[in-house]
Write an enzyme that holds these catalytic residues in place. Structure first.
Site, PDB file in Angstrom:
ATOM      1  N   LYS A 174       0.761  -1.303  -0.029  1.00  0.00           N
ATOM      2  CA  LYS A 174      -0.026  -0.010   0.090  1.00  0.00           C
ATOM      3  C   LYS A 174       0.924   1.429  -0.044  1.00  0.00           C
ATOM      4  O   LYS A 174       0.606   2.413  -0.622  1.00  0.00           O
ATOM      5  CB  LYS A 174      -1.034  -0.072   1.369  1.00  0.00           C
ATOM      6  CG  LYS A 174      -1.805   1.470   1.410  1.00  0.00           C
ATOM      7  CD  LYS A 174      -2.658   1.499   0.095  1.00  0.00           C
ATOM      8  CE  LYS A 174      -3.592   2.547   0.164  1.00  0.00           C
ATOM      9  NZ  LYS A 174      -3.329   3.765   0.928  1.00  0.00           N
ATOM     10  N   GLU A 181       0.987   6.557  -6.914  1.00  0.00           N
ATOM     11  CA  GLU A 181      -0.144   7.292  -7.131  1.00  0.00           C
ATOM     12  C   GLU A 181       0.348   8.901  -7.365  1.00  0.00           C
ATOM     13  O   GLU A 181      -0.077   9.670  -7.925  1.00  0.00           O
ATOM     14  CB  GLU A 181      -1.029   7.382  -5.793  1.00  0.00           C
ATOM     15  CG  GLU A 181      -2.023   8.162  -5.663  1.00  0.00           C
ATOM     16  CD  GLU A 181      -2.724   8.356  -3.982  1.00  0.00           C
ATOM     17  OE1 GLU A 181      -2.733   9.468  -3.649  1.00  0.00           O
ATOM     18  OE2 GLU A 181      -2.830   7.213  -3.842  1.00  0.00           O
TER      19      GLU A 181
END
Length: 490
Positions: A174, A181
């Site tokens: 993550k 991102e």
């Protein structure tokens, strides 16, 4: 995030006990539950003893906490009321080392501590997030049916959750997701800035992004889709909202975000070249200091603002296409660098990461969702079992897409440099592709200078066995340390 997930669990048939230091926060969640017809399924508790007493055994507790020592304090407070086989799901953005430390602490008591990266923002927390769990296999098997029920679903109805691997692998994956991102967000914002310099209106750019999201390499890309959407949003005065937003990103500095920092420090410590991610982070940091930039602009006599981009007939459309492919290449560079980072960490920590599960997790409900990249580029690699290497620059199919975008990326960067456009990750990605595939780099001069002043040794061109990052076998006495009369030279 915690409130949204509480409602999501309740909506899926669970009785949910909630606890938070702020009673006001809990009351807001309960009010939303009443409004959504879920009121009877949520109850609030002000202390850990009553909270744990309200749960059946084995107990399942879900953390949605700020990263750092908050999790340690909550775990310490809960431990007296927990028993063997209770399971904790840490669904915050936590550093993987903190997760593994808590897992080790819980092991002797029989408590299972799972690190679960949750993606998609607060909206997804309510609707169904992408979930990235890691930890011991027994606990993962126990909770997976529940996680599959509440997780986001891809277009084929499959849940975007999977047992990633051992230890802190869930939180690590993550973390790197967020690094990817940031690289993608920077590239798309740079493209937006270039289109503004072309004289394009905000809603016109929104329409371009909408078209990008419908077909081609950006098909089904979440960040492109929301960019198209927000470009058209208007406030109560019917005025566009986007022009009112200040050009500063502060989450890394205010402590809201740790993952962007960790994804970069991890890449550096693992010796993984990730210039797109590094520069995206530096861009965010520089943007945060708006007052400092204003002062520096005055000192620099106005600085070097982007100049207007002008094109002849038909050239504007062609350059927008160049920009699309350049932006895609930069997003792809972010993926490549992030997956190489995960691969290096997996080998170091022995997590036995299931890369097919990672791919499924990223198919929907997460910020880096990109259908074309997932389905046509990553699927053949990650669904083929555990690959020996996740360096996608070794994959013919991926490199074909890079080659098809390089001329476009080169044109955009050249035009951007010529007209002072702000294109940090676009230009860094161009250099990354050149360096990562180059075999005659100017680092030969770099290495020679290191040997000159430090006797750091070097390899000679054409020698066998010099392909890895190993110390060289040769030293040349470029300049004697002492002269004939015994005096030191510098």
């Amino acid at each position: 995030m915690g409130g949204g997930m509480s409602l999501l669990f309740a909506e899926n048939g669970l009785e949910v006990s909630i606890s938070d230091p702020s009673e006001e926060t809990m009351d807001k969640v309960l009010k939303r539950a009443e409004e959504e017809g879920l009121g009877g399924r949520l109850k609030k508790f002000k202390d850990y003893k009553s909270l744990c007493a309200s749960l059946s055994s084995p107990k399942l507790l879900v953390f949605s906490l700020p990263h750092g020592d908050v999790g340690d304090k909550v775990l310490e407070g809960l431990t007296p009321y927990l028993t063997s086989n209770d399971i904790i799901l840490d669904c915050g953005n936590e550093h993987f080392a903190n997760t593994e430390r808590r897992q080790h602490k819980c092991r002797s008591t029989g408590i299972h501590y799972l690190g679960i990266g949750v993606s998609g923002g607060y909206q997804a927390a309510r609707q169904g997030p992408s979930m990235c769990p890691g930890g011991d296999e027994e606990a993962l098997r126990t909770v997976m049916p529940l996680l599959e029920r509440v997780a986001a679903k891809d277009k084929n109805g499959r849940s975007c959750v999977g047992a990633v691997g051992k230890g802190g692998s869930g939180h690590y994956v993550k973390t790197v997701h967020n690094g990817i991102e940031h690289g993608m967000m920077s590239a798309i914002s740079e493209a937006w800035g270039v289109m503004r310099a072309m004289g394009m209106g905000i809603e016109e750019i929104g329409n371009v992004l909408k078209k990008w999201n419908e077909e081609g390499e950006f098909r089904g890309t979440f960040l492109i889709a929301i960019g198209a959407d927000l470009a058209h949003k208007r406030d109560e005065k019917k005025e566009l909202v986007l022009p009112t937003v200040a050009d500063k990103v502060v989450q890394d500095i205010t402590g809201e975000e740790g993952t962007g920092i960790w994804s970069n420090t991890e890449a550096i410590e693992l010796h993984v070249p990730a210039p797109t991610l590094n520069v995206a982070h530096a861009f965010r940091l520089a943007s945060a200091y708006l007052g400092g930039r204003e002062k520096a602009k005055k000192v620099a006599g106005g600085g070097w603002p982007p100049r207007k981009l002008e094109f002849g007939k038909g050239q504007k459309e062609a350059f927008v296409e160049d920009l699309r492919k350049a932006t895609f290449a930069t997003c792809l560079a972010s993926y490549i660098q992030g997956l190489t980072d995960i691969d290096a960490a997996n080998k170091k920590h022995g997590w036995e990461i299931d890369y097919a599960a990672v791919l499924q997790i990223w198919k929907a409900g997460c910020i880096i969702q990109a259908d074309y990249i997932s389905e046509e580029l990553l699927a053949p690699v990650l669904n083929s079992g555990n690959p020996k290497s996740l360096n996608l620059l070794f994959n013919d199919r991926v490199v074909r897409d890079i080659r098809n975008s390089m001329d476009n990326l080169r044109k955009v960067v050249a035009k951007g440099v010529e007209t002072d456009q702000v294109i940090p990750t676009l230009s860094a990605s161009l250099e990354y592709f050149k360096i990562a595939t180059g075999t005659n780099l100017p680092t030969s001069f770099y290495e020679a200078e290191l040997d000159y002043f430090g006797a750091h040794m070097f390899d000679k061109k054409g020698e066998e066995g010099i392909g890895g990052p190993t110390e060289g076998k040769h030293h040349f006495e470029w300049k004697p340390a002492r002269t004939k009369d015994g005096q030191e030279e510098r």
